[in-house]
Design a protein around this motif. Structure first.
Motif, PDB file in Angstrom:
ATOM      1  N   VAL A 243       0.804  -1.025  -0.182  1.00 26.68           N
ATOM      2  CA  VAL A 243       0.033  -0.014   0.061  1.00 26.68           C
ATOM      3  C   VAL A 243       1.012   1.408  -0.055  1.00 26.68           C
ATOM      4  CG1 VAL A 243      -1.737   1.156   1.453  1.00 26.68           C
ATOM      5  CG2 VAL A 243      -1.660  -1.140   1.202  1.00 26.68           C
ATOM      6  N   GLY A 244       0.520   2.240  -0.622  1.00 27.06           N
ATOM      7  CA  GLY A 244       1.260   3.501  -0.971  1.00 27.06           C
ATOM      8  C   GLY A 244       0.537   4.837  -0.998  1.00 27.06           C
ATOM      9  N   PHE A 245       1.123   5.778  -1.256  1.00 29.94           N
ATOM     10  CA  PHE A 245       0.446   7.118  -1.104  1.00 29.94           C
ATOM     11  C   PHE A 245       0.845   7.795  -2.602  1.00 29.94           C
ATOM     12  CE2 PHE A 245       0.782  11.645  -0.243  1.00 29.94           C
ATOM     13  CZ  PHE A 245      -0.415  11.982   0.284  1.00 29.94           C
ATOM     14  N   LEU A 246      -0.322   8.274  -3.250  1.00 31.18           N
ATOM     15  CA  LEU A 246      -0.286   9.043  -4.459  1.00 31.18           C
ATOM     16  C   LEU A 246      -0.145  10.666  -3.997  1.00 31.18           C
ATOM     17  CD1 LEU A 246      -2.966   7.740  -6.907  1.00 31.18           C
ATOM     18  CD2 LEU A 246      -0.384   7.608  -7.062  1.00 31.18           C
ATOM     19  N   ASP A 247       0.793  11.403  -4.679  1.00 32.34           N
ATOM     20  CA  ASP A 247       0.956  12.879  -4.056  1.00 32.34           C
ATOM     21  C   ASP A 247      -0.398  13.532  -4.590  1.00 32.34           C
ATOM     22  OD1 ASP A 247       1.359  12.770  -7.037  1.00 32.34           O
ATOM     23  OD2 ASP A 247       2.952  14.381  -6.756  1.00 32.34           O
ATOM     24  N   ASN A 248      -1.607  13.358  -4.704  1.00 31.93           N
ATOM     25  CA  ASN A 248      -2.759  14.046  -4.623  1.00 31.93           C
ATOM     26  C   ASN A 248      -3.876  13.766  -3.563  1.00 31.93           C
ATOM     27  OD1 ASN A 248      -3.709  11.733  -5.235  1.00 31.93           O
ATOM     28  ND2 ASN A 248      -4.312  12.168  -7.379  1.00 31.93           N
ATOM     29  N   GLY A 249      -3.338  12.989  -2.544  1.00 27.52           N
ATOM     30  CA  GLY A 249      -4.044  12.552  -1.343  1.00 27.52           C
ATOM     31  C   GLY A 249      -4.815  11.232  -1.363  1.00 27.52           C
ATOM     32  N   CYS A 250      -4.671  10.590  -2.550  1.00 26.48           N
ATOM     33  CA  CYS A 250      -5.252   9.226  -2.508  1.00 26.48           C
ATOM     34  C   CYS A 250      -4.385   8.146  -1.942  1.00 26.48           C
ATOM     35  CB  CYS A 250      -5.676   9.086  -3.822  1.00 26.48           C
ATOM     36  SG  CYS A 250      -7.218   9.801  -4.539  1.00 26.48           S
ATOM     37  N   THR A 251      -4.790   7.013  -1.857  1.00 28.37           N
ATOM     38  CA  THR A 251      -4.088   5.706  -1.511  1.00 28.37           C
ATOM     39  C   THR A 251      -4.144   4.691  -2.796  1.00 28.37           C
ATOM     40  OG1 THR A 251      -5.076   5.851   0.924  1.00 28.37           O
ATOM     41  CG2 THR A 251      -4.190   3.806  -0.107  1.00 28.37           C
ATOM     42  N   SER A 252      -2.937   4.220  -2.809  1.00 27.28           N
ATOM     43  CA  SER A 252      -2.888   3.105  -3.910  1.00 27.28           C
ATOM     44  C   SER A 252      -2.120   2.133  -3.656  1.00 27.28           C
ATOM     45  CB  SER A 252      -2.435   3.952  -5.225  1.00 27.28           C
ATOM     46  OG  SER A 252      -1.185   4.635  -4.946  1.00 27.28           O
ATOM     47  N   THR A 253      -2.118   1.026  -4.343  1.00 30.55           N
ATOM     48  CA  THR A 253      -1.787  -0.463  -3.899  1.00 30.55           C
ATOM     49  C   THR A 253      -1.124  -0.866  -5.367  1.00 30.55           C
ATOM     50  OG1 THR A 253      -3.579  -0.484  -2.543  1.00 30.55           O
ATOM     51  CG2 THR A 253      -2.227  -2.521  -3.024  1.00 30.55           C
ATOM     52  N   LEU A 254       0.056  -1.530  -5.041  1.00 32.63           N
ATOM     53  CA  LEU A 254       0.935  -2.303  -6.154  1.00 32.63           C
ATOM     54  C   LEU A 254       0.176  -3.531  -6.050  1.00 32.63           C
ATOM     55  CD1 LEU A 254       4.687  -1.971  -4.695  1.00 32.63           C
ATOM     56  CD2 LEU A 254       3.825  -1.422  -7.133  1.00 32.63           C
TER      57      LEU A 254
ATOM     58  N   PRO B 200       8.035  15.094   1.493  1.00 34.75           N
ATOM     59  CA  PRO B 200       9.529  14.526   1.205  1.00 34.75           C
ATOM     60  C   PRO B 200      10.536  15.497   0.421  1.00 34.75           C
ATOM     61  CG  PRO B 200       7.877  12.955   0.898  1.00 34.75           C
ATOM     62  CD  PRO B 200       7.287  14.403   0.883  1.00 34.75           C
ATOM     63  N   ALA B 201      11.631  15.466   0.891  1.00 38.54           N
ATOM     64  CA  ALA B 201      12.656  16.388   0.048  1.00 38.54           C
ATOM     65  C   ALA B 201      12.654  15.871  -1.419  1.00 38.54           C
ATOM     66  CB  ALA B 201      13.973  16.411   0.416  1.00 38.54           C
ATOM     67  N   PRO B 202      12.736  16.566  -2.515  1.00 36.55           N
ATOM     68  CA  PRO B 202      12.931  18.204  -2.430  1.00 36.55           C
ATOM     69  C   PRO B 202      11.802  18.890  -2.631  1.00 36.55           C
ATOM     70  CG  PRO B 202      13.083  17.206  -4.636  1.00 36.55           C
ATOM     71  CD  PRO B 202      12.807  16.133  -4.016  1.00 36.55           C
ATOM     72  N   GLY B 203      10.452  18.312  -2.294  1.00 36.71           N
ATOM     73  CA  GLY B 203       9.149  19.155  -2.247  1.00 36.71           C
ATOM     74  C   GLY B 203       8.806  19.147  -3.744  1.00 36.71           C
ATOM     75  N   GLY B 204       7.745  19.920  -3.923  1.00 36.15           N
ATOM     76  CA  GLY B 204       6.977  20.163  -5.268  1.00 36.15           C
ATOM     77  C   GLY B 204       5.852  19.114  -5.567  1.00 36.15           C
ATOM     78  N   TYR B 205       5.491  18.215  -4.761  1.00 35.55           N
ATOM     79  CA  TYR B 205       4.760  17.557  -5.074  1.00 35.55           C
ATOM     80  C   TYR B 205       3.137  17.992  -4.793  1.00 35.55           C
ATOM     81  CZ  TYR B 205       8.457  14.397  -4.744  1.00 35.55           C
ATOM     82  OH  TYR B 205       9.722  13.498  -5.081  1.00 35.55           O
ATOM     83  N   CYS B 206       2.086  17.281  -4.759  1.00 36.35           N
ATOM     84  CA  CYS B 206       0.743  17.788  -4.908  1.00 36.35           C
ATOM     85  C   CYS B 206       0.455  19.112  -5.715  1.00 36.35           C
ATOM     86  CB  CYS B 206       0.462  17.989  -3.325  1.00 36.35           C
ATOM     87  SG  CYS B 206       0.532  16.342  -2.423  1.00 36.35           S
ATOM     88  N   ALA B 207       0.737  18.959  -6.925  1.00 37.26           N
ATOM     89  CA  ALA B 207       0.685  20.247  -7.478  1.00 37.26           C
ATOM     90  C   ALA B 207      -0.748  21.008  -7.476  1.00 37.26           C
ATOM     91  CB  ALA B 207       0.899  19.896  -9.212  1.00 37.26           C
ATOM     92  N   ASN B 208      -1.639  20.148  -7.671  1.00 41.17           N
ATOM     93  CA  ASN B 208      -3.336  20.485  -7.673  1.00 41.17           C
ATOM     94  C   ASN B 208      -4.174  20.320  -6.370  1.00 41.17           C
ATOM     95  OD1 ASN B 208      -2.940  21.427 -10.408  1.00 41.17           O
ATOM     96  ND2 ASN B 208      -2.836  19.245 -10.982  1.00 41.17           N
ATOM     97  N   PHE B 209      -3.718  19.593  -5.640  1.00 38.67           N
ATOM     98  CA  PHE B 209      -4.488  19.333  -4.368  1.00 38.67           C
ATOM     99  C   PHE B 209      -3.761  19.411  -3.037  1.00 38.67           C
ATOM    100  CE2 PHE B 209      -6.282  16.747  -8.046  1.00 38.67           C
ATOM    101  CZ  PHE B 209      -7.848  17.375  -8.098  1.00 38.67           C
ATOM    102  N   SER B 210      -3.031  20.183  -2.992  1.00 36.87           N
ATOM    103  CA  SER B 210      -2.128  20.473  -1.839  1.00 36.87           C
ATOM    104  C   SER B 210      -2.849  20.173  -0.352  1.00 36.87           C
ATOM    105  CB  SER B 210      -1.372  21.910  -1.824  1.00 36.87           C
ATOM    106  OG  SER B 210      -2.227  22.827  -1.844  1.00 36.87           O
ATOM    107  N   GLY B 211      -4.315  20.743  -0.420  1.00 35.15           N
ATOM    108  CA  GLY B 211      -4.984  20.518   0.755  1.00 35.15           C
ATOM    109  C   GLY B 211      -5.246  19.070   1.269  1.00 35.15           C
ATOM    110  N   ASN B 212      -5.332  18.250   0.148  1.00 36.36           N
ATOM    111  CA  ASN B 212      -5.521  16.900   0.206  1.00 36.36           C
ATOM    112  C   ASN B 212      -4.304  15.999   0.618  1.00 36.36           C
ATOM    113  OD1 ASN B 212      -8.074  17.439  -0.356  1.00 36.36           O
ATOM    114  ND2 ASN B 212      -8.274  16.424  -2.141  1.00 36.36           N
ATOM    115  N   CYS B 213      -3.140  16.696   0.500  1.00 38.65           N
ATOM    116  CA  CYS B 213      -1.797  15.872   0.712  1.00 38.65           C
ATOM    117  C   CYS B 213      -1.406  16.174   2.171  1.00 38.65           C
ATOM    118  CB  CYS B 213      -1.039  16.330  -0.248  1.00 38.65           C
ATOM    119  SG  CYS B 213      -1.075  15.720  -1.820  1.00 38.65           S
ATOM    120  N   TRP B 214      -1.826  15.249   2.939  1.00 38.35           N
ATOM    121  CA  TRP B 214      -1.287  14.983   4.407  1.00 38.35           C
ATOM    122  C   TRP B 214      -0.497  13.803   4.557  1.00 38.35           C
ATOM    123  CZ3 TRP B 214      -5.678  15.530   8.633  1.00 38.35           C
ATOM    124  CH2 TRP B 214      -6.755  16.396   8.102  1.00 38.35           C
TER     125      TRP B 214
END
Length: 613
Positions: free
Chosen positions: A77-88, A212-226
């Motif tokens: 189980v992992g994290f998508l940089d828009n706030g969603c969960t996803s799985t291999l 996580p460094a270097p940042g710049g993730y969650c381009a469109n849903f920063s409020g959803n990215c915890w």
């Protein structure tokens, strides 16, 4: 809100009856239940695990934090940089909800670029088993996506699942096999994990942990990215399945924002030797979509063909190559109505390195399927009774090392004629010989087209003659047809198919109009589509001029209908269910491996819809 105690007193009898019905009849009818700690004096001990209590170990409030692990199931189980969960689900594919990959509404990206409902979320990154305590967490880009539907509206709502392809393989974390739980097993307990945005646990929300460094993730849903650890719900009651949706008990299961895409897993092994499988994916509150909807959906549809159902010529069946998994899948109409639903994709078995597929209908109404595979081999499959015989190999023309494209059409008497383009860019054709025990090919004939060709489409006119349309390596279109309907008829000289609408066409497909005349569709290198139709019933009839053929994507909330982007291939055919009138149908494949469908009805082409629901 906690119900008033008097209200709970009134509910006790109804809740008891519902729980007993759940245990003994397999149904659960009460939507709103009181907390079990308010009902404890009325509930037998055997039923307590089904209800929420502050002390019960199966309480949703007892969910735990997902640890850093490489073990199944949660290591997948992992994290998508828009706030969603996803799985291999294997080393190159992840499972999530469709709306984790597309936009549900019109808007603007963070940089101001506008997007429309149904548009793709671009440049997403997957973090396997993300945990803020892991130093330099691994991550990988998603480079293409297939989704059950580009929008989640009306009849498309059940298709809220998506499979992303990773730019590079993830080998340091496990994956989970997709294997749905049979509906007869419900009610039953399942588990799920996800990056739930629980404000009670993390009141600082998206600022709880830094990116996580270097940042710049969650381009469109920063409020959803915890950037928080995921939660694990260790024992969640799955109540019942209805039309592929499995309802969850809202006391033993806690679904919050961020759980979109969470995998629902079940143990197919034992307590001491668990074997975790994915039975569904969460897309919103209340439950999850059963994995039967996407278990065999092609992860990259490389080519597509249309014919009949296994045992009924009046039901349409659609075949597709899944080039990511090197297999053939199909789905078919559930009844003989042209408005009936299609089954979900099923697995028809593996074919080595499949590149192109063609299908036709035999005189007995059963389908015959050809798949161009490795080298000059052609895999063939047909039905005996109601059972597929299995893939058998026949040889293509001698002297070629691969097959670029393949097409088939029946003669006036129902004898299939197979055509293909070899590695030498030449056009070859052969009569197909079908007996009750085997399928074989007659001698191969080389047809001189005068140019190098790369694509071929075959059709039969109302007068019984076959016509081929071939696309040259430079993108020009030519045609050739039979001079008669008799066996072994000669072919005409190849001629330019009028002037191509634009230079550099990349695909061509021939189907039918509602009047039964032939209509040709083409795609250019820009992804734009074109069409022209015959004015008569024979190959020598006059043709209408080329015209732009742009069908919008179904997106009812978009301010203006968006175009279907990235089309690379079209497959034209007709619904087999129609008796009184021909209903033309065209399938499109895009550059991410998605399948779309449109039909011509009531004088117009319907908007493109994803062909998975």
């Amino acid at each position: 809100m906690t119900p008033h105690l008097s209200s709970c007193n009134q509910q006790r009898g109804r809740q008891m009856r519902s729980l007993l019905a759940l245990l003994f009849a397999g149904t659960f009818t009460v939507a709103g239940l009181c907390r079990a700690d308010q009902l404890a004096e009325s509930i037998p001990a055997v039923l307590e695990p089904l209800l929420i209590t502050k002390t019960n170990q199966f309480d949703a409030e007892q969910r735990g934090i997902m640890s850093m692990t490489t073990d199944r199931p949660w290591g997948a189980v992992g994290f998508l940089d828009n706030g969603c969960t996803s799985t291999l689900i294997d080393s190159r594919h992840i499972l999530a909800a469709s709306h984790c990959f597309t936009f549900d509404y019109d808007g603007h990206e963070k940089n101001g670029t506008p997007y429309q409902q149904g548009g793709w979320q671009r440049s997403l990154t997957f973090f396997p088993n993300y945990h803020p305590s892991r130093a330099n967490p691994p991550r990988v880009q998603i480079d293409r996506v297939i989704v059950g539907s580009r929008v989640q509206e009306g009849s498309n709502a059940p298709a809220d699942w998506g499979i992303g392809h990773l730019a590079s393989a993830v080998t340091d974390f496990p994956s989970l096999v997709v294997q749905p739980m049979g509906r007869w097993r419900y009610p039953n307990f399942v588990q799920f994990a996800g990056y739930a945005r629980d404000a009670a646990t993390y009141p600082q929300g998206s600022t709880s942990y830094p990116q996580p460094a270097p940042g710049g993730y969650c381009a469109n849903f920063s409020g959803n990215c915890w950037w928080i650890p995921a939660f694990v719900d260790p024992r969640c009651l799955a109540i019942e399945e209805n039309n592929g949706f499995v309802r969850l008990d809202n006391f033993s299961c806690s679904i919050q924002g961020g759980n979109s895409g969470s995998p629902v897993v079940w143990n197919t092994g034992s307590a001491t030797a668990p074997n975790w499988k994915i039975t569904g994916v969460i897309s919103g509150g209340g439950g999850f979509w059963n994995a039967t909807r996407f278990q065999h959906a092609p992860r990259y549809a490389a080519d597509l063909a249309v014919s009949t159902f296994d045992s009924n010529a009046k039901r349409t069946q659609v075949f597709a190559i899944d080039s990511d998994l090197s297999k053939v899948v199909s789905r078919y109409r559930s009844d003989t109505s042209s408005t009936g639903s299609f089954t979900y994709f099923r697995d028809l078995g593996g074919v080595s390195k499949p590149v192109a597929i063609a299908a036709t209908e035999l005189t007995n109404g059963k389908p015959l399927v050809f798949v161009a595979g490795a080298g000059n081999s052609i895999a063939v499959n047909t039905v005996s009774g109601s059972t597929w015989k299995g893939w058998k190999t026949v040889s293509g023309p001698g002297g070629i090392t691969s097959i670029r494209d393949i097409a088939v059409a029946g003669s006036k008497n129902g004898v299939p004629q197979l055509s293909l383009i070899g590695s030498d860019y030449k056009l070859y054709t052969s009569r197909v010989l079908v007996t009750t025990t085997a399928v074989s090919l007659g001698p191969w004939t080389t047809i001189n087209t005068g140019v190098k060709v790369k694509r071929v489409s075959a059709t039969r006119h109302a007068d019984g003659r076959q016509q081929l349309f071939v696309l040259s390596s430079s993108g020009d279109l030519r045609t050739i047809w039979q001079n008669a309907t008799t066996s072994g008829a000669t072919w005409s000289k190849p001629t330019p198919f009028s002037s191509s609408p634009v230079a550099n066409l990349v695909d061509v497909s021939a189907g039918w109009t509602e009047n039964g005349t032939v209509q040709v569709f083409a795609v250019d290198s820009n992804g734009d589509s074109w069409s022209r139709s015959s004015q008569g019933s024979s190959p020598s009839s006059s043709w209408n001029a080329w015209s732009s053929w742009n069908v919008p994507l179904y997106a009812p909330k978009a301010a203006s209908p968006p175009e279907l982007d990235g089309i690379i291939s079209l497959s034209a055919s007709r619904w087999r269910e129609s008796i009184s009138v021909t209903i033309p149908v065209v399938f499109a494949l895009d550059n991410q491996g998605n399948i779309y469908v449109t039909t011509y009805e009531s004088g117009k082409w319907n908007p493109w819809r994803s062909f998975y629901n």
